[in-house]
Write an enzyme that holds these catalytic residues in place. Sequence first.
Site, PDB file in Angstrom:
ATOM      1  N   ASP A   1      -0.476  -4.961  -4.051  1.00  0.00           N
ATOM      2  CA  ASP A   1       0.875  -5.505  -4.219  1.00  0.00           C
ATOM      3  C   ASP A   1       1.447  -5.245  -5.604  1.00  0.00           C
ATOM      4  O   ASP A   1       1.931  -6.167  -6.276  1.00  0.00           O
ATOM      5  CB  ASP A   1       0.881  -7.021  -3.942  1.00  0.00           C
TER       6      ASP A   1
ATOM      7  N   GLU B   1       8.137  -7.706   5.117  1.00  0.00           N
ATOM      8  CA  GLU B   1       7.712  -8.412   3.904  1.00  0.00           C
ATOM      9  C   GLU B   1       8.181  -7.673   2.651  1.00  0.00           C
ATOM     10  O   GLU B   1       8.862  -6.650   2.718  1.00  0.00           O
ATOM     11  CB  GLU B   1       6.184  -8.515   3.872  1.00  0.00           C
TER      12      GLU B   1
END
Length: 519
Positions: free
Chosen positions: A14, A190
């Site tokens: 991430d 997302e």
Amino acid sequence: MQYENPVLPGFHPDPTICRADGTFYLATSSFEYVPGVPLYRSENLADWEPIGHALTRESQLAVHDAGASAGIYAPTLRHHDGTFYLVTTNVSGDGHFVVTADDPAGVRASGASAGSEDDRRESSGEWSDPTWVDAPGIDPDLFFEGDTCYFTYHSGDPENPIRQAELDVETGELGDAHTIWTGFRDPYVEAPHIYERDGTYYLILAEGGTHAGHMVVAARADDPTGPYEGCPDNPVLTHWGRPREDIRATGHADFVQDGNGEWWLVCLGIRQVGPWPRFHHLGRETFLAPVSWEDGWPVVNGGDPITAEMDGPLPGERRTGETALERTDTTFADGLGVEWQFRRHPDRERYETGPEGLRLHGGPETLDEPGATFVGRRQTAFDCRAEATLAFDPGAGEEAGLAVVADDRHQYQVGVTRRDGRREALVRLRIGDATEVVGRAPAGATTDLTVTADAETYRFLADGEELGSAATRYVATEVTAGFTGVVLGPYATGRGTTCETAAAVERFVYESRASPDRR
């Protein structure tokens, strides 16, 4: 200029990136690990120096009860009007929060004394305590437009997955939220990030989950609040449908523009190894690719897949030499370096550093249990070696050594204990519900414990004698079902009682070796 992917190997998922005063800064998720949210700095986007962590205090990071792969999820790092802002989510705590700093390189290491982190706060770069934001979901983003900050997030609602509201960054107060994106293919879209380019606002998102189907999609609008239209060539990046590629699962991207006007993408990906079904045990790693623009839409790496060997207009010269991320060789006289991390909040009194090395006071917990005495560093290469020189006089049942840890239920240990009145080295494997000791040998007062690894096998040695081996497959995400990668380091345990004697790790060495082609 050539560079190698991943630019941050090992457990670095991430990624989020920003640029300030000509320098690039990058942060990644940390889950149950402490300190939280590792931070890196680079002048050229390819070579990254670890500079510390954003979350170093318990007032910022409550993960005492966090399960494996819980805790801190995807952050966003931004720089605005001389201040660095980091927003993230503690899924094991109170949700979204923002921390700020004038200088992201605040507390640089775990400290000369592992028990004194709260006392080593440097005012020039200290990250603030959290400002909490009351919103559901995960993956928050901050976008600044003049005096307005837009807070965009994955709401968890498949009907309205990507929501946005104005945010008061001083108080955490949100305005009215509205939906700005419902997905290209995936209602659980997302990782939203917003950017402005030439008066147009771009929304970059992740779809398809975080494994083989992962992808990056793009949308644009004339206003940061939308409405957004999707790119006609979505997804703008995916390795889905490329089963022979060593790099898979590319997604969860963030964009940055360098000082030469060039755009770049960082994203997570995985490197799979082994025979079918292939697997990955180093975790989700950080990759870099150039971005061009055609008809007002981003094109990643000219439309080609991301590869291990890349070429692009890097904004600075390549550096030489290794960082703490790539190699550790320490006697712990100066404390724990920036590469070290704990699982959840440890009892700090169990860890001491100084002239005698790292002294570990084992508690009753084993590595199967929260609270175990363990500190580790990421495994960043398939082919590597970790060695610990251990001085330990255990009582009956007491144990200390070197561990390969994926989570509470998937780890390997080579350690020293006492059985039938004699010191012995042993190798223990924990794979799900099964635990087995697979090797034993006599041990002296000081023992060199070694783990050597290639892409498919760990081998465990005591004083140069191999005692056992284990497959890397069984600490891989495809088995553990977690989000983290393998971490290597020393441990100590009384296995139900508190150790009477400390285990002294006099020296620890981690080094990678050249890896052959894995195709």
